[in-house]
Design a protein around this motif. Structure first.
Motif, mmCIF file in Angstrom:
data_model
loop_
_atom_site.group_PDB
_atom_site.id
_atom_site.type_symbol
_atom_site.label_atom_id
_atom_site.label_comp_id
_atom_site.label_asym_id
_atom_site.label_seq_id
_atom_site.Cartn_x
_atom_site.Cartn_y
_atom_site.Cartn_z
ATOM 1 N N ASN A 183 0.891 -1.144 -0.070
ATOM 2 C CA ASN A 183 -0.070 -0.089 0.064
ATOM 3 C C ASN A 183 0.754 1.235 0.089
ATOM 4 O O ASN A 183 0.463 2.143 -0.521
ATOM 5 C CB ASN A 183 -0.971 -0.006 1.395
ATOM 6 C CG ASN A 183 -2.171 -1.127 1.127
ATOM 7 O OD1 ASN A 183 -2.543 -1.472 0.048
ATOM 8 N ND2 ASN A 183 -2.676 -1.491 2.169
ATOM 9 N N LEU A 184 1.938 1.363 0.658
ATOM 10 C CA LEU A 184 2.810 2.513 0.925
ATOM 11 C C LEU A 184 3.451 2.549 -0.676
ATOM 12 O O LEU A 184 3.578 3.796 -1.193
ATOM 13 C CB LEU A 184 3.800 2.347 1.865
ATOM 14 C CG LEU A 184 4.773 3.279 2.186
ATOM 15 C CD1 LEU A 184 4.228 4.749 2.208
ATOM 16 C CD2 LEU A 184 6.028 3.165 3.009
ATOM 17 N N LEU A 196 2.299 1.569 -3.429
ATOM 18 C CA LEU A 196 1.083 2.256 -4.509
ATOM 19 C C LEU A 196 1.014 3.497 -4.211
ATOM 20 O O LEU A 196 0.572 4.363 -5.075
ATOM 21 C CB LEU A 196 -0.069 1.379 -4.313
ATOM 22 C CG LEU A 196 0.035 -0.263 -4.951
ATOM 23 C CD1 LEU A 196 -1.216 -0.822 -4.454
ATOM 24 C CD2 LEU A 196 0.367 -0.149 -6.358
ATOM 25 N N THR A 197 0.994 3.954 -2.852
ATOM 26 C CA THR A 197 0.491 5.327 -2.675
ATOM 27 C C THR A 197 1.539 6.414 -3.126
ATOM 28 O O THR A 197 1.343 7.432 -3.834
ATOM 29 C CB THR A 197 0.500 5.489 -1.009
ATOM 30 O OG1 THR A 197 -0.599 4.812 -0.566
ATOM 31 C CG2 THR A 197 0.189 7.037 -0.732
ATOM 32 N N ILE A 198 2.832 5.756 -3.159
ATOM 33 C CA ILE A 198 3.980 6.826 -3.456
ATOM 34 C C ILE A 198 3.905 6.703 -5.141
ATOM 35 O O ILE A 198 4.062 7.870 -5.821
ATOM 36 C CB ILE A 198 5.303 6.075 -3.190
ATOM 37 C CG1 ILE A 198 5.396 6.162 -1.504
ATOM 38 C CG2 ILE A 198 6.569 6.755 -3.690
ATOM 39 C CD1 ILE A 198 6.547 5.565 -0.945
ATOM 40 N N ILE A 218 1.104 6.322 -7.142
ATOM 41 C CA ILE A 218 0.240 7.293 -7.316
ATOM 42 C C ILE A 218 0.581 8.738 -7.179
ATOM 43 O O ILE A 218 0.281 9.562 -8.346
ATOM 44 C CB ILE A 218 -1.155 6.991 -6.757
ATOM 45 C CG1 ILE A 218 -1.530 5.437 -7.030
ATOM 46 C CG2 ILE A 218 -2.323 8.057 -6.901
ATOM 47 C CD1 ILE A 218 -2.817 4.985 -6.103
ATOM 48 N N LEU A 219 0.967 9.020 -6.283
ATOM 49 C CA LEU A 219 1.581 10.575 -6.006
ATOM 50 C C LEU A 219 2.684 10.943 -7.153
ATOM 51 O O LEU A 219 2.676 11.998 -7.570
ATOM 52 C CB LEU A 219 2.289 10.597 -4.746
ATOM 53 C CG LEU A 219 1.388 10.460 -3.479
ATOM 54 C CD1 LEU A 219 1.843 10.412 -2.278
ATOM 55 C CD2 LEU A 219 0.125 11.540 -3.472
#
Length: 311
Positions: free
Chosen positions: A63-64, A66-68, A70-71
């Motif tokens: 999740n971390l 994927l979040t990075i 997407i950002l």
């Protein structure tokens, strides 16, 4: 004295008895202590717990990541994301933006060095509403027509001071210096037209026509028809009437020709051969009808006035 010696003897006896009891084997059974069980998670429960903890750690790492990602892809910054920037003046979009739902804005403005393009697969509709939410104006750009629905439609110049075109329910106003109609069939008006000047293009004919009705030109101070480099022709199927109520009809030309005028004859000359005549006298009946009479030394209009009886 005797009492103190007796106390000492008794204490010595009690000490000896205690020693003897301690030295003898104890035949009495002591009470057993309860069994001690180990505290904790052992066996397959411990392995399952470690597995779930490891799985949760992997999910958190994914999740971390994927979040990075997407950002990074959406280009999130402090001012906005991607081509979207949020500032004090509003929202700024750069490039092509697609809206799937209605957009409610107060003002849309493009950059100074690029045009503003609104594009849709079907049509583009702009609505204006009042404070009650009622529709007051609508502009629809479709594939077949452009439709504007409002109380008054105006087109102004670049500076916004001069009114070029105005359309309302009562009237349509054109404020340009020149209105040019380039169609082959001209312009068709179902009702009256008010204009101070009507002119054709250079080297083109000006034609005013009413196929099934009458053509009326009115002006409080006069109507002027002028052809500077050509002729003026007025033709009709029935009567052509020139009428002046308070003034006169003035014909000023080098030559005035009236063709098709009837020839008046006398009662004695009926049935007799008409001599060749080259000069005629122009006569007028009381009704205003004009006719020709053979010229003589004196006027012959009275003798040939039988034409007035037929008018």
């Amino acid at each position: 004295m005797e009492r103190s010696s007796s106390l000492g003897i008794e204490a010595l006896k009690m000490t000896q008895e205690q020693y003897i009891l301690a030295a003898q084997p104890n035949s009495l059974s002591r009470p057993e202590c309860p069994p001690v069980y180990p505290v904790g998670i052992y066996g397959w429960r411990k392995r399952c717990l470690y597995f779930f903890v490891l799985l949760l750690l992997v999910i958190m790492i994914v999740n971390l990541a994927l979040t990075i990602w997407i950002l990074k892809v959406m280009n999130f910054t402090v001012d906005g994301m991607g081509t979207l920037r949020v500032n004090k003046q509003g929202i700024r979009l750069e490039g092509i933006s697609e809206f799937l739902l209605p957009l409610y804005v107060k003002e849309i403005q493009s950059r100074k060095d690029s045009p503003l393009l609104l594009q849709s697969d079907r049509n583009v509709t702009l609505n204006a509403r009042n404070h009650l939410g009622l529709l007051t104006g609508q502009l629809t750009v479709g594939s077949e027509m452009v439709e504007a629905q409002c109380q008054k439609f105006e087109v102004r110049s670049n500076d916004g001071e001069r009114l070029l075109f105005s359309a309302a329910e009562e009237e349509i106003s054109i404020g340009t210096d020149k209105l040019r109609v380039t169609g082959t069939e001209g312009a068709v008006f179902e009702h009256s037209v008010e204009t101070p000047y009507v002119r054709a293009e250079p080297f083109q004919d000006l034609r005013l026509e009413s196929p099934t009705r009458t053509l009326t030109m009115e002006a409080p101070r006069g109507v002027e028809i002028r052809a500077e480099a050509g002729g003026l022709k007025a033709s009709c199927r029935k009567d052509l009437q020139l009428e002046s109520t308070d003034g006169e009809i003035f014909l000023n030309a080098e030559t005035i020709r009236l063709g098709g005028l009837p020839l008046g004859t006398t009662a004695a000359s009926r049935g007799a051969p008409v001599p060749k005549q080259t000069v005629y006298e122009l006569c007028a009946c009381p009704s205003g009808r004009l006719y020709l009479s053979p010229a003589a030394l004196e006027s012959t209009c009275q003798t040939t006035s039988n034409v007035c009886l037929w008018s």
